[in-house]
Design a protein around this motif. Structure first.
Motif, PDB file in Angstrom:
ATOM      1  N   ALA A 155       5.416  40.164  -6.872  1.00  0.00           N
ATOM      2  CA  ALA A 155       4.016  39.837  -6.615  1.00  0.00           C
ATOM      3  C   ALA A 155       3.184  41.112  -6.627  1.00  0.00           C
ATOM      4  O   ALA A 155       3.668  42.193  -6.256  1.00  0.00           O
ATOM      5  CB  ALA A 155       3.870  39.124  -5.275  1.00  0.00           C
ATOM      6  N   PRO A 183       2.397  37.044 -11.823  1.00  0.00           N
ATOM      7  CA  PRO A 183       3.000  38.149 -11.089  1.00  0.00           C
ATOM      8  C   PRO A 183       3.016  39.434 -11.904  1.00  0.00           C
ATOM      9  O   PRO A 183       2.642  39.452 -13.080  1.00  0.00           O
ATOM     10  CB  PRO A 183       4.416  37.645 -10.839  1.00  0.00           C
ATOM     11  N   VAL A 235       8.038  37.485  -4.251  1.00  0.00           N
ATOM     12  CA  VAL A 235       7.337  36.799  -5.329  1.00  0.00           C
ATOM     13  C   VAL A 235       7.579  35.306  -5.136  1.00  0.00           C
ATOM     14  O   VAL A 235       8.646  34.897  -4.654  1.00  0.00           O
ATOM     15  CB  VAL A 235       7.829  37.278  -6.713  1.00  0.00           C
TER      16      VAL A 235
END
Length: 223
Positions: free
Chosen positions: A213, A173, A186
């Motif tokens: 993310a 991420p 995320v």
């Protein structure tokens, strides 16, 4: 390293346990159902049990805390949690920090939430509304949890993911120690990866790490 994961059967906790084991760490897992986890020393118990936590903390190199309430946020807001204390994040973390100071264990990684503490100014408006209307008691406890961590005097890392999903691994991420985020979601798998990184990376000590993310990356690139 010998690593204790507290709250090990929640989504992020399981992901952290898996990542730490894959990296070759000796993992002890604590939660109400930790004995069901494969490949680790799983201990069924309560994160607020000072005697139990003290025994498990002793001799560890690092501790990871991923405490939370798995029940519906609507139910928790309207009726309170049925199985977990509403203040589990702060109480459990306080129990861990006290045991660590007693036994001389320095490295602690704690998952809180983006939009609390130092990152509160970066929270998007829609998330502010959700925090205020739906998650207020849980966010208040998370604020206490983070404040106690940052005042602990230990070698802490605070990991702050945005909205969590159960999407599959999509590459590392986006992380930032300055509060920046990209997407407002995320996956728990990605958060587990960051928690393991925070155990290993000494440059993150006393940093608040925002996790979100970013552009999707094929799973084959995972290191």
């Amino acid at each position: 390293m010998k690593v204790l994961v507290v709250g090990a059967t929640g989504g992020s906790g399981r992901a952290a346990v898996t990542e730490l084991v894959n990296r070759g760490h000796d993992v002890t897992a604590l939660s109400r159902h930790a004995s069901s986890l494969p490949g680790v020393r799983g201990i069924d118990g309560d994160a607020t049990d000072a005697a139990l936590v003290g025994r498990l903390v002793e001799g560890q190199d690092a501790v990871v805390v991923t405490l939370g309430i798995s029940e519906s946020a609507v139910r928790v807001r309207l009726r309170g949690p049925s199985r977990t204390p509403l203040d589990i994040r702060s109480r459990g973390t306080r129990t861990v920090l006290t045991a660590m100071r007693r036994h001389g264990v320095r490295r602690v990684v704690v998952q809180t939430s983006y939009g609390t503490g130092p990152t509160s100014v970066g929270l998007p408006l829609v998330n502010r509304l959700i925090f205020a209307l739906l998650l207020r008691p849980q966010i208040a406890d998370t604020e206490r949890q983070g404040a106690e961590l940052r005042a602990s005097g230990l070698d802490w890392v605070e990991v702050q993911p945005v909205t969590l999903t159960d999407e599959p691994w999509a590459g590392p991420p986006v992380t930032s120690t300055g509060g920046e985020i990209e997407e407002v979601r995320v996956s728990r798998a990605q958060v587990g990866w960051v928690l393991a990184e925070a155990v290993e990376d000494a440059t993150l000590v006393r940093q608040v790490v925002a996790v979100s993310a970013g552009a999707r990356v094929p799973a084959a690139v995972r290191g």
